[in-house]
Design a protein around this motif. Structure first.
Motif, PDB file in Angstrom:
ATOM      1  N   VAL A  39       5.718  -6.541  30.066  1.00  0.00           N
ATOM      2  CA  VAL A  39       4.456  -6.437  30.804  1.00  0.00           C
ATOM      3  C   VAL A  39       3.898  -7.830  31.063  1.00  0.00           C
ATOM      4  N   LEU A  40       3.874  -8.670  30.024  1.00  0.00           N
ATOM      5  CA  LEU A  40       3.366 -10.030  30.197  1.00  0.00           C
ATOM      6  C   LEU A  40       4.197 -10.813  31.210  1.00  0.00           C
ATOM      7  N   ALA A  41       5.514 -10.655  31.137  1.00  0.00           N
ATOM      8  CA  ALA A  41       6.400 -11.373  32.064  1.00  0.00           C
ATOM      9  C   ALA A  41       6.136 -10.925  33.500  1.00  0.00           C
ATOM     10  N   HIS A  42       5.912  -9.633  33.691  1.00  0.00           N
ATOM     11  CA  HIS A  42       5.576  -9.141  35.038  1.00  0.00           C
ATOM     12  C   HIS A  42       4.299  -9.810  35.535  1.00  0.00           C
ATOM     13  N   HIS A  46       4.203 -11.982  38.833  1.00  0.00           N
ATOM     14  CA  HIS A  46       3.572 -11.332  39.986  1.00  0.00           C
ATOM     15  C   HIS A  46       2.054 -11.506  40.047  1.00  0.00           C
ATOM     16  N   GLY A  47       1.469 -12.041  39.007  1.00  0.00           N
ATOM     17  CA  GLY A  47       0.018 -12.197  38.993  1.00  0.00           C
ATOM     18  C   GLY A  47      -0.683 -10.888  38.694  1.00  0.00           C
ATOM     19  N   LYS A  48      -1.954 -10.827  39.021  1.00  0.00           N
ATOM     20  CA  LYS A  48      -2.774  -9.642  38.750  1.00  0.00           C
ATOM     21  C   LYS A  48      -2.095  -8.394  39.297  1.00  0.00           C
ATOM     22  N   SER A  49      -2.069  -7.337  38.470  1.00  0.00           N
ATOM     23  CA  SER A  49      -1.387  -6.103  38.872  1.00  0.00           C
ATOM     24  C   SER A  49      -2.090  -4.894  38.273  1.00  0.00           C
ATOM     25  N   SER A  50      -1.948  -3.777  38.951  1.00  0.00           N
ATOM     26  CA  SER A  50      -2.458  -2.520  38.408  1.00  0.00           C
ATOM     27  C   SER A  50      -1.433  -1.963  37.424  1.00  0.00           C
ATOM     28  N   PRO A  51      -1.879  -1.163  36.462  1.00  0.00           N
ATOM     29  CA  PRO A  51      -0.924  -0.547  35.531  1.00  0.00           C
ATOM     30  C   PRO A  51       0.164   0.254  36.247  1.00  0.00           C
ATOM     31  N   SER A  52      -0.184   0.932  37.350  1.00  0.00           N
ATOM     32  CA  SER A  52       0.839   1.713  38.052  1.00  0.00           C
ATOM     33  C   SER A  52       1.891   0.808  38.708  1.00  0.00           C
ATOM     34  N   ALA A  78      -3.796 -10.837  27.570  1.00  0.00           N
ATOM     35  CA  ALA A  78      -4.074 -10.322  28.910  1.00  0.00           C
ATOM     36  C   ALA A  78      -5.545  -9.932  28.969  1.00  0.00           C
ATOM     37  N   VAL A  79      -6.043  -9.823  30.183  1.00  0.00           N
ATOM     38  CA  VAL A  79      -7.422  -9.363  30.389  1.00  0.00           C
ATOM     39  C   VAL A  79      -7.419  -8.226  31.406  1.00  0.00           C
ATOM     40  N   ARG A  80      -8.413  -7.358  31.245  1.00  0.00           N
ATOM     41  CA  ARG A  80      -8.570  -6.220  32.143  1.00  0.00           C
ATOM     42  C   ARG A  80      -9.824  -6.442  32.978  1.00  0.00           C
ATOM     43  N   THR A  81      -9.689  -6.278  34.281  1.00  0.00           N
ATOM     44  CA  THR A  81     -10.839  -6.345  35.178  1.00  0.00           C
ATOM     45  C   THR A  81     -10.763  -5.136  36.115  1.00  0.00           C
ATOM     46  N   THR A  82     -11.713  -5.022  36.986  1.00  0.00           N
ATOM     47  CA  THR A  82     -11.655  -3.981  38.008  1.00  0.00           C
ATOM     48  C   THR A  82     -11.420  -4.636  39.354  1.00  0.00           C
ATOM     49  N   SER A  83     -10.847  -3.869  40.244  1.00  0.00           N
ATOM     50  CA  SER A  83     -10.568  -4.356  41.588  1.00  0.00           C
ATOM     51  C   SER A  83     -11.870  -4.604  42.322  1.00  0.00           C
ATOM     52  N   GLU A  84     -11.921  -5.676  43.076  1.00  0.00           N
ATOM     53  CA  GLU A  84     -13.114  -5.981  43.873  1.00  0.00           C
ATOM     54  C   GLU A  84     -13.293  -4.957  44.993  1.00  0.00           C
ATOM     55  N   SER A  85     -12.201  -4.426  45.517  1.00  0.00           N
ATOM     56  CA  SER A  85     -12.281  -3.468  46.624  1.00  0.00           C
ATOM     57  C   SER A  85     -12.539  -2.040  46.146  1.00  0.00           C
ATOM     58  N   SER A  93      -4.365  -9.007  34.130  1.00  0.00           N
ATOM     59  CA  SER A  93      -3.857 -10.351  34.403  1.00  0.00           C
ATOM     60  C   SER A  93      -3.550 -11.031  33.076  1.00  0.00           C
ATOM     61  N   ILE A  94      -2.675 -11.996  33.135  1.00  0.00           N
ATOM     62  CA  ILE A  94      -2.211 -12.701  31.941  1.00  0.00           C
ATOM     63  C   ILE A  94      -3.127 -13.888  31.659  1.00  0.00           C
TER      64      ILE A  94
END
Length: 137
Positions: A39-42, A46-52, A78-85, A93-94
């Motif tokens: 997960v961390l390597a992804h 790839h940068g910020k990503s959704s769990p799906s 890692a940190v969890r944020t919400t999408s701006e959109s 994100s890592i």
């Protein structure tokens, strides 16, 4: 080639892989499994990503990613944020600490594989390299 031979090759490949994972888990004493590092390597690549999105890429289910993320977040990897959109959408994100963890995990993996291949003779390593090249094409 007989089906028995193919089965034996597959079985032994799996045994080598499983053994490497067990050795890595023992030597990489960070209370993290291979899935956490995937997960961390992804996230690192790839940068910020959704769990799906992570789940699709690494071959795990979104609930599994959510479970793994909890530990990564608690360890500040890692940190969890919400999408701006869409505020309902979770984004992972890592952190810098997470990047360092991936680098250390990869280094440990290289060390273990190097030890594994050092058990082979030069001729056996050359044969294995030819086989891997052929299988890669």
């Amino acid at each position: 080639m007989s089906e028995q031979t193919i089965f034996e090759i597959i079985h032994n490949m799996d045994k080598v892989t499983d053994n490497l994972i067990v050795q890595w888990n023992k030597s990489f004493n960070e209370d993290l499994g291979v899935s956490h590092i995937l997960v961390l390597a992804h996230l690192m690549v790839h940068g910020k990503s959704s769990p799906s999105d992570i789940a699709k890429e690494v071959g795990l289910t979104p609930p599994t990613i959510t479970h793994l993320a909890e530990k990564l977040i608690s360890k500040k990897l890692a940190v969890r944020t919400t999408s701006e959109s869409d505020r309902r959408m979770i984004i992972l994100s890592i952190t810098d600490k997470g990047v360092e963890m991936v680098k250390r995990a990869n280094k440990e993996g290289v060390t273990l594989r190097k030890k594994l291949f050092e058990t082979l003779t030069t001729e056996e390593r050359d044969q294995l390299l030819k086989i891997y090249r052929k299988l890669s094409n």
